[in-house]
Design a protein around this motif. Structure first.
Motif, PDB file in Angstrom:
ATOM      1  N   MET A 123       0.837  -1.203   0.000  1.00  7.11           N
ATOM      2  CA  MET A 123       0.000   0.000   0.000  1.00  7.11           C
ATOM      3  C   MET A 123       0.875   1.257   0.000  1.00  7.11           C
ATOM      4  O   MET A 123       0.612   2.218  -0.733  1.00  7.11           O
ATOM      5  N   ASP A 124       1.901   1.244   0.847  1.00 10.32           N
ATOM      6  CA  ASP A 124       2.821   2.389   0.914  1.00 10.32           C
ATOM      7  C   ASP A 124       3.434   2.677  -0.461  1.00 10.32           C
ATOM      8  O   ASP A 124       3.555   3.828  -0.871  1.00 10.32           O
ATOM      9  N   LYS A 125       3.780   1.606  -1.157  1.00 11.48           N
ATOM     10  CA  LYS A 125       4.416   1.768  -2.472  1.00 11.48           C
ATOM     11  C   LYS A 125       3.464   2.460  -3.450  1.00 11.48           C
ATOM     12  O   LYS A 125       3.881   3.323  -4.235  1.00 11.48           O
ATOM     13  N   LEU A 126       2.182   2.100  -3.400  1.00  8.04           N
ATOM     14  CA  LEU A 126       1.197   2.723  -4.286  1.00  8.04           C
ATOM     15  C   LEU A 126       1.095   4.229  -4.018  1.00  8.04           C
ATOM     16  O   LEU A 126       1.018   5.036  -4.944  1.00  8.04           O
ATOM     17  N   VAL A 127       1.091   4.599  -2.730  1.00 10.97           N
ATOM     18  CA  VAL A 127       0.987   6.019  -2.372  1.00 10.97           C
ATOM     19  C   VAL A 127       2.275   6.755  -2.739  1.00 10.97           C
ATOM     20  O   VAL A 127       2.244   7.873  -3.263  1.00 10.97           O
ATOM     21  N   GLN A 128       3.421   6.122  -2.486  1.00 11.08           N
ATOM     22  CA  GLN A 128       4.712   6.764  -2.771  1.00 11.08           C
ATOM     23  C   GLN A 128       4.881   7.045  -4.266  1.00 11.08           C
ATOM     24  O   GLN A 128       5.410   8.092  -4.658  1.00 11.08           O
ATOM     25  N   GLU A 129       4.428   6.117  -5.103  1.00 15.15           N
ATOM     26  CA  GLU A 129       4.528   6.327  -6.557  1.00 15.15           C
ATOM     27  C   GLU A 129       3.698   7.541  -6.973  1.00 15.15           C
ATOM     28  O   GLU A 129       4.145   8.356  -7.787  1.00 15.15           O
ATOM     29  N   LYS A 130       2.493   7.659  -6.409  1.00 16.52           N
ATOM     30  CA  LYS A 130       1.644   8.814  -6.717  1.00 16.52           C
ATOM     31  C   LYS A 130       2.271  10.098  -6.176  1.00 16.52           C
ATOM     32  O   LYS A 130       2.202  11.162  -6.820  1.00 16.52           O
ATOM     33  N   HIS A 131       2.889  10.008  -5.017  1.00 17.81           N
ATOM     34  CA  HIS A 131       3.536  11.171  -4.396  1.00 17.81           C
ATOM     35  C   HIS A 131       4.708  11.656  -5.249  1.00 17.81           C
ATOM     36  O   HIS A 131       4.890  12.868  -5.452  1.00 17.81           O
ATOM     37  N   GLU A 132       5.501  10.734  -5.765  1.00 21.63           N
ATOM     38  CA  GLU A 132       6.638  11.112  -6.615  1.00 21.63           C
ATOM     39  C   GLU A 132       6.157  11.811  -7.887  1.00 21.63           C
ATOM     40  O   GLU A 132       6.752  12.799  -8.318  1.00 21.63           O
ATOM     41  N   ASP A 133       5.079  11.303  -8.468  1.00 21.60           N
ATOM     42  CA  ASP A 133       4.512  11.948  -9.657  1.00 21.60           C
ATOM     43  C   ASP A 133       4.056  13.369  -9.322  1.00 21.60           C
ATOM     44  O   ASP A 133       4.233  14.298 -10.126  1.00 21.60           O
ATOM     45  N   TYR A 134       3.468  13.533  -8.138  1.00 21.66           N
ATOM     46  CA  TYR A 134       2.986  14.861  -7.719  1.00 21.66           C
ATOM     47  C   TYR A 134       4.155  15.835  -7.526  1.00 21.66           C
ATOM     48  O   TYR A 134       4.063  16.998  -7.945  1.00 21.66           O
ATOM     49  N   LEU A 135       5.248  15.368  -6.916  1.00 19.80           N
ATOM     50  CA  LEU A 135       6.412  16.237  -6.705  1.00 19.80           C
ATOM     51  C   LEU A 135       6.999  16.706  -8.038  1.00 19.80           C
ATOM     52  O   LEU A 135       7.409  17.861  -8.173  1.00 19.80           O
ATOM     53  N   LYS A 136       7.008  15.819  -9.019  1.00 23.20           N
ATOM     54  CA  LYS A 136       7.497  16.209 -10.350  1.00 23.20           C
ATOM     55  C   LYS A 136       6.580  17.252 -10.966  1.00 23.20           C
ATOM     56  O   LYS A 136       7.032  18.196 -11.613  1.00 23.20           O
ATOM     57  N   LEU A 137       5.272  17.080 -10.754  1.00 24.44           N
ATOM     58  CA  LEU A 137       4.289  17.984 -11.337  1.00 24.44           C
ATOM     59  C   LEU A 137       4.442  19.411 -10.795  1.00 24.44           C
ATOM     60  O   LEU A 137       4.304  20.384 -11.544  1.00 24.44           O
ATOM     61  N   ILE A 138       4.753  19.530  -9.499  1.00 23.86           N
ATOM     62  CA  ILE A 138       4.856  20.859  -8.883  1.00 23.86           C
ATOM     63  C   ILE A 138       6.298  21.338  -8.785  1.00 23.86           C
ATOM     64  O   ILE A 138       6.564  22.396  -8.206  1.00 23.86           O
ATOM     65  N   GLY A 139       7.238  20.564  -9.336  1.00 23.58           N
ATOM     66  CA  GLY A 139       8.636  20.973  -9.339  1.00 23.58           C
ATOM     67  C   GLY A 139       9.295  20.947  -7.973  1.00 23.58           C
ATOM     68  O   GLY A 139      10.136  21.798  -7.667  1.00 23.58           O
ATOM     69  N   GLN A 140       8.920  19.973  -7.146  1.00 20.04           N
ATOM     70  CA  GLN A 140       9.487  19.861  -5.799  1.00 20.04           C
ATOM     71  C   GLN A 140      10.172  18.502  -5.611  1.00 20.04           C
ATOM     72  O   GLN A 140      10.069  17.882  -4.556  1.00 20.04           O
ATOM     73  N   GLU A 141      10.902  18.048  -6.616  1.00 21.80           N
ATOM     74  CA  GLU A 141      11.552  16.735  -6.540  1.00 21.80           C
ATOM     75  C   GLU A 141      12.543  16.643  -5.390  1.00 21.80           C
ATOM     76  O   GLU A 141      12.775  15.560  -4.842  1.00 21.80           O
ATOM     77  N   SER A 142      13.117  17.780  -4.974  1.00 23.02           N
ATOM     78  CA  SER A 142      14.100  17.775  -3.897  1.00 23.02           C
ATOM     79  C   SER A 142      13.492  17.337  -2.563  1.00 23.02           C
ATOM     80  O   SER A 142      14.192  16.896  -1.656  1.00 23.02           O
ATOM     81  N   PHE A 143      12.150  17.451  -2.444  1.00 25.54           N
ATOM     82  CA  PHE A 143      11.484  17.065  -1.192  1.00 25.54           C
ATOM     83  C   PHE A 143      11.501  15.554  -0.985  1.00 25.54           C
ATOM     84  O   PHE A 143      11.321  15.073   0.133  1.00 25.54           O
ATOM     85  N   LEU A 144      11.741  14.800  -2.040  1.00 27.26           N
ATOM     86  CA  LEU A 144      11.698  13.339  -1.968  1.00 27.26           C
ATOM     87  C   LEU A 144      12.687  12.804  -0.931  1.00 27.26           C
ATOM     88  O   LEU A 144      12.407  11.816  -0.242  1.00 27.26           O
ATOM     89  N   GLU A 145      13.849  13.445  -0.817  1.00 24.59           N
ATOM     90  CA  GLU A 145      14.858  13.014   0.155  1.00 24.59           C
ATOM     91  C   GLU A 145      14.310  13.099   1.581  1.00 24.59           C
ATOM     92  O   GLU A 145      14.478  12.181   2.385  1.00 24.59           O
ATOM     93  N   TYR A 146      13.630  14.217   1.891  1.00 25.42           N
ATOM     94  CA  TYR A 146      13.043  14.377   3.228  1.00 25.42           C
ATOM     95  C   TYR A 146      11.896  13.394   3.435  1.00 25.42           C
ATOM     96  O   TYR A 146      11.686  12.879   4.529  1.00 25.42           O
ATOM     97  N   SER A 147      11.143  13.138   2.369  1.00 24.31           N
ATOM     98  CA  SER A 147      10.018  12.211   2.450  1.00 24.31           C
ATOM     99  C   SER A 147      10.486  10.824   2.884  1.00 24.31           C
ATOM    100  O   SER A 147       9.882  10.195   3.755  1.00 24.31           O
ATOM    101  N   LYS A 148      11.567  10.360   2.282  1.00 21.70           N
ATOM    102  CA  LYS A 148      12.080   9.023   2.602  1.00 21.70           C
ATOM    103  C   LYS A 148      12.694   8.973   3.994  1.00 21.70           C
ATOM    104  O   LYS A 148      12.575   7.971   4.701  1.00 21.70           O
ATOM    105  N   GLU A 149      13.353  10.076   4.383  1.00 18.28           N
ATOM    106  CA  GLU A 149      14.036  10.086   5.681  1.00 18.28           C
ATOM    107  C   GLU A 149      13.060  10.171   6.851  1.00 18.28           C
ATOM    108  O   GLU A 149      13.227   9.490   7.862  1.00 18.28           O
ATOM    109  N   PHE A 150      12.024  11.009   6.700  1.00 20.25           N
ATOM    110  CA  PHE A 150      11.122  11.270   7.816  1.00 20.25           C
ATOM    111  C   PHE A 150       9.746  10.617   7.664  1.00 20.25           C
ATOM    112  O   PHE A 150       8.869  10.827   8.491  1.00 20.25           O
ATOM    113  N   LYS A 151       9.537   9.839   6.613  1.00 19.42           N
ATOM    114  CA  LYS A 151       8.260   9.146   6.381  1.00 19.42           C
ATOM    115  C   LYS A 151       7.094  10.150   6.341  1.00 19.42           C
ATOM    116  O   LYS A 151       6.091  10.004   7.042  1.00 19.42           O
TER     117      LYS A 151
END
Length: 308
Positions: A158-186
């Motif tokens: 389930m987490d993987k399904l949400v994370q994939e959608k989240h990564e697509d959203y970060l690309k859409l809004i130009g915030q790919e750098s946030f992915l590092e914090y997302s993985k570190e702090f859940k």
């Protein structure tokens, strides 16, 4: 006291700049000054990433629909631990649970084996040796390790399904750098709406759970409910008021109407929720909340996930 001493005392008072009529003013000023306390200076505490973007947790948050599905799995696993034999569910009275079992099997086809027995399904648990299970404990919060591992495996999917959608959203809004914090702090980006994660399609079972007529009725309920909330420009209505409005629009038995609405609430909690449903709470006090971002097209498209 003789006149000389009296004159001497008044003279001393005048020399000191005080007399009896004004002395209380100076005492009052001294008292006020002494009572003023300067607050100690403290450094500004900037919020941590976890405090800013989500609750402190060792796990990612889940959409409500996934939380409920995971809780259904936990209940099923606990029931099996108690009974230690295949579980039987009547198709007519357990339609929602059977759909949820189909969703779980979509995530892991080896979890259970489903057999059709008359008008029921028999759920056989794979890879659980009953002879090694500990004695059932009804009030134990944690299930035996073998069950917890199965639940954790589904949670990861389930987490993987949400994370994939989240990564697509970060690309859409130009915030790919946030992915590092997302993985570190859940955590997920604060404007990311988990409700837009696609529903899990249940596997197709060899029987029809809902008739074509029932499907059409549920679609009508979705359309009328969204229009009802929009016309009133509100997010909350009383449960009884919503039921009565639906009955005025759709010729249907009240009991069937309530079951159809509860189907939507349980299957699509990101669309409709009862905010104060408790066992001791009477239905006439229930309050139904809608997700204001819901649209007829989106919800009907989502319903196709469950109708096959």
């Amino acid at each position: 006291m003789n006149s000389y001493k009296l004159i001497k005392t008044q003279s001393d008072n005048n020399t000191n700049g005080e007399d009896e009529s004004t002395r209380h003013l100076s005492e009052l000023i001294d008292t006020k000054i002494s009572s003023i306390k300067v607050a100690p200076t403290t450094p500004i505490n900037f919020l941590s990433l976890r405090e800013r973007f989500g609750q402190i947790s060792d796990q990612y948050p889940l959409p409500i629909k996934f939380q409920q599905l995971l809780q259904t799995m936990r209940n099923i696993e606990q029931t099996y631990w108690k009974k230690r034999k295949p579980l039987t569910y009547d198709i007519k009275t357990n339609a929602i649970k059977i759909l949820q079992i189909g969703q779980l099997l979509k995530l892991d086809k080896d979890l259970y084996e489903v057999k059709i027995v008359n008008k029921s399904i028999e759920l056989i648990f794979n890879h659980i040796p009953t002879e090694n299970l500990p004695q059932f404990q009804p009030f134990q919060s944690q299930l035996p390790q073998i069950f917890e591992k199965r639940i954790a495996s589904i949670r990861n999917k389930m987490d993987k399904l949400v994370q994939e959608k989240h990564e697509d959203y970060l690309k859409l809004i130009g915030q790919e750098s946030f992915l590092e914090y997302s993985k570190e702090f859940k955590i997920y980006y604060p404007t990311f709406d988990m409700n837009f994660v696609q529903d899990i399609s249940p596997i197709q079972l060899p029987f029809q759970i809902y008739s074509d007529e029932q499907r059409d009725q549920i679609k009508q309920i979705v359309e009328i409910t969204i229009k009802y909330f929009n016309q009133r420009s509100v997010s909350f209505v009383y449960y009884n008021n919503l039921i009565q409005h639906l009955l005025n629009k759709i010729p249907m038995n009240k009991e069937i109407m309530e079951k159809s609405l509860m189907f939507l609430i349980k299957i699509q909690p990101d669309f409709l929720q009862i905010t104060n449903a408790k066992k001791e709470q009477q239905k006439n006090k229930w309050i139904v909340q809608i997700n204001k971002l819901s649209t007829e097209q989106k919800q009907i498209e989502s319903l196709k996930t469950y109708f096959y």
